[in-house]
Design a protein around this motif. Structure first.
Motif, PDB file in Angstrom:
ATOM      1  N   GLY A 303       5.273   9.747  -0.681  1.00 12.12           N
ATOM      2  CA  GLY A 303       5.824   9.472  -2.282  1.00 12.12           C
ATOM      3  C   GLY A 303       6.986  10.165  -2.788  1.00 12.12           C
ATOM      4  N   SER A 319       8.191   3.806  -1.602  1.00 12.09           N
ATOM      5  CA  SER A 319       7.274   3.559  -2.223  1.00 12.09           C
ATOM      6  C   SER A 319       6.603   2.477  -1.707  1.00 12.09           C
ATOM      7  N   THR A 435       4.114   8.295  -8.419  1.00 12.40           N
ATOM      8  CA  THR A 435       4.606   6.657  -8.022  1.00 12.40           C
ATOM      9  C   THR A 435       5.562   7.029  -9.201  1.00 12.40           C
TER      10      THR A 435
END
Length: 650
Positions: A303, A319, A435
């Motif tokens: 990430g 991702s 994220t």
């Protein structure tokens, strides 16, 4: 049932053959028509099969064709259709159908139009063979077939050097994982004498009580060795550290295959395989902890790489790496159902994000650098809103599908007491902020703020055609609603039945189910935990750095120094592989060539024997004078020596 299953799996194959071998004859329209029709038939029949199972139809487990029998081992094509495989069939065929329709617009001007449709239809066939199999041999066939077709798709633009390098990299890295996978299969066959799932699981106690001597004098648990070997295969296919390096580079292929490979198909094959093999993984706590730690490391540290990347497709690819880590963590804490649930929701919103990125790339005349975008919201309204929906689902915004699956995974990890669960919980929780940050960094840099494209591009900006936007809309719908409808049956009502086995001492979802009181209550409960607020903090941080104070982002990048360099160079995994693994292999090969080939084979064996013959010839030639009395004298000497030897023996 068997006839229906054969149609499901063979329809994409037949369509692929027609588009591939007869593409010039049927033309572009014929190629996309026949492949879309084939995948649509598979999707409709897959939904029919799932509904039949939900209505009480029995699980189908039967052989279709026997390839051969060796020492009593049946090598067959067979199908195991339970709720796990039926759900996977629906997800795979739906996402594939959306990608097929989208491809009409994205690949419209490509000279390899028919070939591309043939490849993606063949890929769908391979994935269906994998998820529908009832034995390890067919599973391995599908496993290798998706790897082979992904090689063809990643390198589809074969005149582009970076694409050729990327597809070879994907192929080689997956071979490393597949070597471990086939060792795991061999271990199962050695202990059980069968490749059929049901027969293997029936002998789980035998595997649990057996040991394997990997190193002399060290007997290891057979279950641990087999499960770790199987998971090494999953590490390659599902791109877990350190076998993750192929996935970001696979962005060199056309965008539709990025959605197909990285959403619901190839990269989720490893997650599906571990869930299918749950009766074996539950035998080894060591293997589960290994899975847990690898998944947690991937979830967080991959990430971070999305934060520093400026290629819109690669940000989405990182991702994917991170979310695959979340699914793997779920497998590690025995929350297999939660992992499959996240696999399903992720398939919709990740395919949506990749296709939305492709729509942006089309509008930007194939520009992928987000630093050259900005302000696209007013030019691409459908793409913007669907991308926003996908991003909200990805970060786990309350009410969207990703919230339900990701929050369930987080709670499952928090409930677990397996070794490594504390480290994993920290990683997945920190990953929520990361994220949200890189997801909305993408949204803000691409669709908001100052327009940074050149004047020519700006003049020609417009929304993509309906064959591109329709799949976006259709994928956005489940990205919003699917979590509401499926969390209770999938996680707490025993949806998967006997397809997934969890040991009572590992059953974290059962404890969570005791406190579950509906989707709305689950969503409200999420506000009492840290995940929602970490996601909100990530969005606000991205807004502040990339909209409110964009100059601050550049200052932070400069001040980060070595940390930014480390992330920009992807932790130097590629350099390590190139200089140590590949470089070491080349050095070893060079040494073997110099010593084995040049010195021993060419030098000693070939040239040495020739030199020996030459020396003997030169030596013997010296006594060939041509005079008769020399030869008579030599004969007398020889005869005398022979007579002397005979007299000595007598």
């Amino acid at each position: 049932m068997q006839q229906t299953l054969l149609i499901i799996v063979l329809a994409p194959l037949v369509a692929s053959i027609l588009a591939g071998l007869f593409g010039k004859l049927i033309g572009r329209v014929g190629a996309h028509t026949v492949t879309i029709l084939g995948v649509a038939v598979s999707f409709v029949l897959s939904v029919k099969v799932l509904l039949a199972l939900l209505g009480g139809a029995p699980v189908f487990d039967g052989a279709v064709y026997t390839w051969g029998v060796s020492d009593g081992v049946q090598m067959q094509v067979g199908f195991l259709i339970d709720r796990l495989s039926a759900l996977m069939m629906c997800v795979v065929t739906f996402v594939s159908l959306m990608v097929h329709v989208y491809t009409i617009g994205y690949m419209h001007d490509d000279p390899g139009y028919q070939r591309f449709f043939s490849y993606i239809s063949l890929f769908t066939f391979a994935m269906l063979m994998l998820v529908m199999s009832n034995n390890l041999l067919q599973l391995f066939f599908g496993w290798e077939a998706v790897g082979l077709v992904s090689y063809l798709l990643i390198g589809f633009w074969y005149t582009k050097p970076t694409a050729v390098f990327a597809n070879m990299k994907a192929f080689l890295v997956n071979r490393v994982g597949d070597f471990g996978f086939i060792l795991g299969i061999a271990g199962i066959l050695f202990l059980t004498g069968t490749l059929h799932y049901g027969e293997i699981f029936a002998q789980a106690d035998k595997i649990a009580s057996s040991t394997l001597t990997v190193l002399p004098g060290h007997a290891w648990s057979a279950a641990t060795v087999i499960c770790i070997c199987l998971f090494i295969g999953a590490m390659g296919k599902s791109a877990q550290v350190p076998l993750h390096v192929w996935l970001p580079d696979s962005m060199e292929g056309p965008t539709p295959i990025s959605a197909l490979i990285h959403a619901a198909t190839m990269v989720t094959a490893g997650i599906f395989m571990v869930a299918r093999m749950s009766p074996l993984f539950e035998l080894s706590q060591t293997a589960l902890s290994f899975v847990l730690i690898i998944g947690a490391t991937t979830a967080l540290f991959m990430g971070f790489l999305g934060i520093v990347n400026n290629d819109i497709k690669r940000v989405v690819a990182y991702s994917t790496l991170s979310q695959l880590g979340y699914m793997t963590v779920g497998l590690g804490v025995s929350a297999y159902a939660a992992s499959i649930f996240h696999l399903m929701t992720h398939a919709f919103f990740k395919a949506l994000l990749f296709l939305a990125a492709g729509s942006v790339i089309m509008a930007m005349h194939h520009e992928q650098d987000m630093r050259k975008m900005g302000g696209l919201r007013k030019y691409l309204p459908v793409t913007y809103w669907t991308c926003l929906i996908g991003s909200l689902a990805l970060i786990g915004f309350p009410g969207f599908s990703g919230f339900f699956s990701k929050d369930a995974l987080l709670e499952a990890v928090g409930e677990s007491h397996l070794p490594g669960a504390g480290y994993a919980y920290f990683c997945v929780l920190a990953g929520v902020f990361v994220t949200a940050f890189y997801s909305f960094r993408l949204v803000f840099m691409t669709f908001h703020g100052k327009e940074r494209m050149d004047h020519h591009t700006q003049e020609h900006l417009h929304e993509s055609p309906w064959v591109v936007t329709l799949p976006l809309i259709l994928l956005a719908i489940p990205s919003i609603f699917i979590g509401w409808l499926t969390i209770k049956p999938l996680l707490f009502d025993g949806f998967f039945g006997n397809a997934i086995h969890v040991a009572p001492e590992h059953d974290v979802l059962r404890h969570m189910g005791e406190e579950f009181h509906g989707s709305a209550q689950f969503m409200l409960h999420g506000f009492s935990g840290p995940a929602v607020w970490l996601a909100l903090a990530g969005v606000l941080a991205a807004w502040f750095l990339y909209l409110k104070r964009p100059e601050l982002a550049a200052q932070l990048r400069e001040r980060a120094g070595a940390l930014y360099t480390l992330l920009a160079n992807k932790y130097y995994f590629d350099e390590f592989n190139e200089k140590v693994i590949a470089g070491g292999s080349r050095a070893l090969g060079g040494a073997l060539w110099r010593i084995g080939d040049v010195a021993i084979i060419d030098g000693a064996a070939v040239n040495g024997s020739a030199n020996l013959v030459g020396w003997l010839a030169r030596t013997v030639r010296g006594i060939q004078s041509g005079y008769l009395y020399h030869y008579a004298f030599a004969m007398i000497i020889g005869l005398s020596a022979l007579l002397a030897w005979l007299l000595m023996r007598s």
